[in-house]
Design an enzyme around this catalytic site. Structure first.
Site, PDB file in Angstrom:
ATOM      1  N   TYR A   2      -1.662  -0.095  10.824  1.00  0.00           N
ATOM      2  CA  TYR A   2      -1.733  -0.474   9.412  1.00  0.00           C
ATOM      3  C   TYR A   2      -0.507  -0.015   8.620  1.00  0.00           C
ATOM      4  CZ  TYR A   2      -3.270  -0.553   4.579  1.00  0.00           C
ATOM      5  OH  TYR A   2      -3.342  -0.768   3.230  1.00  0.00           O
ATOM      6  N   SER A  20       0.831  -1.196   0.000  1.00  0.00           N
ATOM      7  CA  SER A  20       0.000   0.000   0.000  1.00  0.00           C
ATOM      8  C   SER A  20       0.865   1.244   0.000  1.00  0.00           C
ATOM      9  CB  SER A  20      -0.899   0.013   1.240  1.00  0.00           C
ATOM     10  OG  SER A  20      -1.517   1.264   1.403  1.00  0.00           O
TER      11      SER A  20
END
Length: 289
Positions: A235, A207
């Protein structure tokens, strides 16, 4: 003797310098933080423009000789990866938590594909990334077949936006385990099969949020109090850890192994999960996948 002693004293670093050098970085600097968010915003604003020249959907060449494992493949990007690889002739293994959902998908795809060619070569195997024991069992079961593995796609992951900090039964923060530790363990344990399938590839779905991540190797669970835990902290840190691990693994793997390790950030993708949270992961999967 006096000259030697004086010279050594002059060249040796002071205690203050040693302490300064040994002081560990505990967070992103504000310039790094700002630069990271600029990368993220740029991706959000210009992704569609930068990809406008690509055919959608992008057709795959025949891949009849490939065996591919795709984690988290009952929804989101993983689902499309598994389906398109199977339709292009690959032997696809859907590594998922929810076997019932996976087998229902397989049956649906077989029915839709009927009459277009040979039946899809696709199967489902149970894999729960919140359990390292499950990762070991999956790897032992697959390696026990003594067959080749050409592509491992570590696609499954989570981004539990706004939720409190949670830990797996193995004792690790959930983002760190599902997005980094479990896929890393899976990759290493599957080396025998990947070597049999060489040239082979490990593809980690990452990501752009790794740009704002930070990893403290002495506090990977973010419990020391040095940093405040948020779901974004968990995250983005897990995605940065995956990038760092992939880079080190690629450098340390001998060329003779024939295994390449890559990370890919597919950007922001609209799926059946809310747009911003898990799609920044590039996989947008609920935990049951």
């Amino acid at each position: 003797m006096e000259t030697t002693s004086s010279s050594s004293s002059t060249s040796s670093p002071s205690a203050a310098e040693l302490i300064s050098k040994s002081k560990r970085k505990e967070a992103l600097g504000w310039m790094e933080w700002l630069r990271g968010w600029l990368y993220v915003i740029y991706e959000m604003l210009f992704q569609r423009i930068l990809a406008s020249h690509l055919q959608n959907p992008l057709p795959l060449p025949p891949v009849n000789d490939l065996t591919c494992i795709v984690t988290g493949s009952t929804s989101g990007i993983g689902r499309e990866i598994a389906r398109q690889l199977a339709e292009s002739g690959a032997h696809v293994v859907m590594a998922v938590r929810n076997l019932k959902a996976a087998n229902e998908l397989i049956q649906k795809w077989q029915e839709e594909w009927s009459g277009k060619g040979l039946p899809l070569n696709i199967e489902a195997m149970e894999l729960d990334l919140l359990s390292l024991d499950s990762v070991v069992r999956f790897s032992e079961a697959w390696n026990g077949r003594l067959g080749p593995l050409h592509v491992l796609i570590n696609n499954a992951g989570i981004f539990s936006i706004g939720e409190p900090q949670k830990f797996s039964k193995d004792g690790y923060e959930e983002h760190m385990q599902v997005n980094h530790l479990a896929p890393a363990l899976l990759s290493i344990l599957l080396f025998p099969s990947l070597i049999r399938g060489s040239p082979s590839r490990i593809i980690n779905v990452n990501s752009v949020m790794h740009y704002v991540g930070f990893v403290d190797t002495e506090d990977m669970n973010v419990v020391s109090g040095k940093r405040k835990y948020t779901s974004l902290t968990g995250y983005s840190g897990s995605k940065l850890a995956q990038i760092k691990f992939s880079s080190i693994l690629q450098k340390r793997l001998p060329a003779e192994s024939g295994i390449n390790v890559v990370c890919v950030s597919p950007g922001i993708v609209s799926t059946n999960v809310s747009m911003v949270p898990r799609c920044l992961d590039g996989l947008c999967l609920p935990k049951s996948s």
